[in-house]
Enzyme design. Structure first.
Site, short mmCIF file in Angstrom:
data_model
loop_
_atom_site.label_atom_id
_atom_site.label_comp_id
_atom_site.label_asym_id
_atom_site.label_seq_id
_atom_site.Cartn_x
_atom_site.Cartn_y
_atom_site.Cartn_z
N ARG A 104 0.83 -1.20 0.00
CA ARG A 104 0.00 0.00 0.00
C ARG A 104 0.87 1.25 0.00
O ARG A 104 1.88 1.31 0.71
CB ARG A 104 -1.00 0.00 1.16
N THR A 108 -1.19 7.57 0.24
CA THR A 108 -2.62 7.45 -0.12
C THR A 108 -3.27 6.22 0.53
O THR A 108 -4.49 6.13 0.59
CB THR A 108 -2.78 7.31 -1.64
N ASP A 200 4.34 -2.67 11.96
CA ASP A 200 4.44 -3.05 10.54
C ASP A 200 4.88 -4.51 10.46
O ASP A 200 6.03 -4.85 10.78
CB ASP A 200 5.46 -2.14 9.84
N ASP A 203 8.01 -5.36 8.22
CA ASP A 203 9.27 -4.90 8.83
C ASP A 203 9.67 -5.80 10.00
O ASP A 203 10.86 -6.10 10.19
CB ASP A 203 9.13 -3.45 9.32
C1 PRP Z 1 0.89 -4.60 4.90
C2 PRP Z 1 0.18 -5.89 5.21
C3 PRP Z 1 -0.98 -5.88 4.25
C4 PRP Z 1 -1.32 -4.41 4.17
C5 PRP Z 1 -2.55 -4.16 4.98
O1 PRP Z 1 1.66 -4.71 3.75
O2 PRP Z 1 0.99 -7.02 5.07
O3 PRP Z 1 -0.65 -6.40 2.97
O4 PRP Z 1 -0.21 -3.70 4.72
O5 PRP Z 1 -2.95 -2.85 4.85
P1 PRP Z 1 -4.28 -2.43 4.13
O6 PRP Z 1 -5.36 -3.36 4.63
O7 PRP Z 1 -4.48 -1.01 4.57
O8 PRP Z 1 -4.09 -2.53 2.65
P2 PRP Z 1 2.62 -3.52 3.28
O9 PRP Z 1 1.90 -2.62 2.35
O10 PRP Z 1 3.26 -2.89 4.47
O11 PRP Z 1 3.68 -4.28 2.39
P3 PRP Z 1 4.83 -5.30 2.86
O12 PRP Z 1 4.15 -6.55 3.35
O13 PRP Z 1 5.58 -5.53 1.59
O14 PRP Z 1 5.66 -4.65 3.92
N1 URA Z 2 0.13 -3.02 7.72
C1 URA Z 2 0.85 -3.45 8.79
O1 URA Z 2 1.84 -4.18 8.62
N2 URA Z 2 0.45 -3.05 10.00
C2 URA Z 2 -0.62 -2.27 10.21
O2 URA Z 2 -0.94 -1.97 11.38
C3 URA Z 2 -1.34 -1.84 9.09
C4 URA Z 2 -0.95 -2.24 7.85
#
Ligand code: PRP
Ligand code: URA
Length: 208
Positions: A104, A108, A200, A203
């Site tokens: 995401r 935005t 996160d 991370d």
């Molecule tokens: C995180 C998580 C989901 C998303 C959830 O991924 O693993 O995929 O955020 O958020 P949303 O419901 O608001 O879309 P992230 O975008 O951080 O990517 P990553 O797993 O590559 O770190």
């Molecule tokens: N993605 C994450 O990894 N953590 C949150 O709390 C929201 C989105």
């Protein structure tokens, strides 16, 4: 009680989730706990899957056992879904794996899809879409849309922590997709993070 949302509040899962949420938990332990919870959730997530009779010979006599009727595909949403899918795979070792890359946009909060690799016969399988976090629901909804375009008819969304906003958003677009989670948290903060949440997930899994 929400329609089509199954919260698995088993005490062992809740214990592991509490340890996982703790900010002092470093990535090695975080990864292990996430996979253990993924494994434990499989029992409940797969409870209603159909089985087929299979005649076998035990060392003593013939009998008819039951085996899963349909092939299974696990689809983690990259990156964080990978950290949970391994634990699910442990219990469903015959499953094939598809991958969807969705992140995401930090500003935005809109989902950006960047990678897709799915088994060619995914439409004929039971699909578990896996991502530990359901926050705004943007990534999950986008992933479900991609799977529907690939012909998937039977899927479940498996996450660890869901925000009420994310559940609502995913079910607004895809009400028939069951959401399995270990916790429904209070709300999102202004940056789209789940409160109390666990931070996160990507991370914390990968130490980035
Ligand atoms: C995180 C998580 C989901 C998303 C959830 O991924 O693993 O995929 O955020 O958020 P949303 O419901 O608001 O879309 P992230 O975008 O951080 O990517 P990553 O797993 O590559 O770190
Ligand atoms: N993605 C994450 O990894 N953590 C949150 O709390 C929201 C989105």
């Amino acid at each position: 009680m929400q329609t089509n949302v199954i919260q698995i509040d088993h005490p062992v899962i809740q214990t592991k989730l509490t340890e996982l949420r703790d900010f002092a938990t470093e990535h090695r332990k975080f990864r292990a706990l996430l996979n253990e919870i993924g494994s434990l959730m499989v029992y409940e997530v797969t409870r209603d899957w159909p089985t087929t009779a299979r005649p076998i010979q035990t060392p003593l006599e013939r009998m008819t056992g039951q085996v899963l009727s349909r092939k299974v595909t696990l689809v983690p949403i990259l990156r964080a879904g990978l950290g949970m899918a391994e634990g699910v795979l442990r219990l469903l070792p015959d499953a094939r794996m598809g991958h969807l890359g969705v992140y995401r946009d930090e500003k935005t909060l809109e989902p950006i899809s960047y990678y897709q690799k799915l088994p060619p016969d995914i439409a004929e399988t039971e699909v578990l879409l896996i991502d530990p976090m359901l926050a705004t629901g943007g990534s999950g909804s986008a992933a479900v849309t991609l799977l529907k375009k690939a012909g998937v008819l039977s899927m479940k969304f498996v996450c660890l922590v869901a925000a009420p906003e994310g559940i609502q958003a995913l079910h607004q677009q895809h009400p028939e997709v069951p959401i399995y989670c270990a916790a429904i948290d209070r709300q999102l903060n202004a940056k789209g993070y789940i409160l109390p949440g666990l931070g996160d997930a990507g991370d914390r899994i990968f130490g980035t």
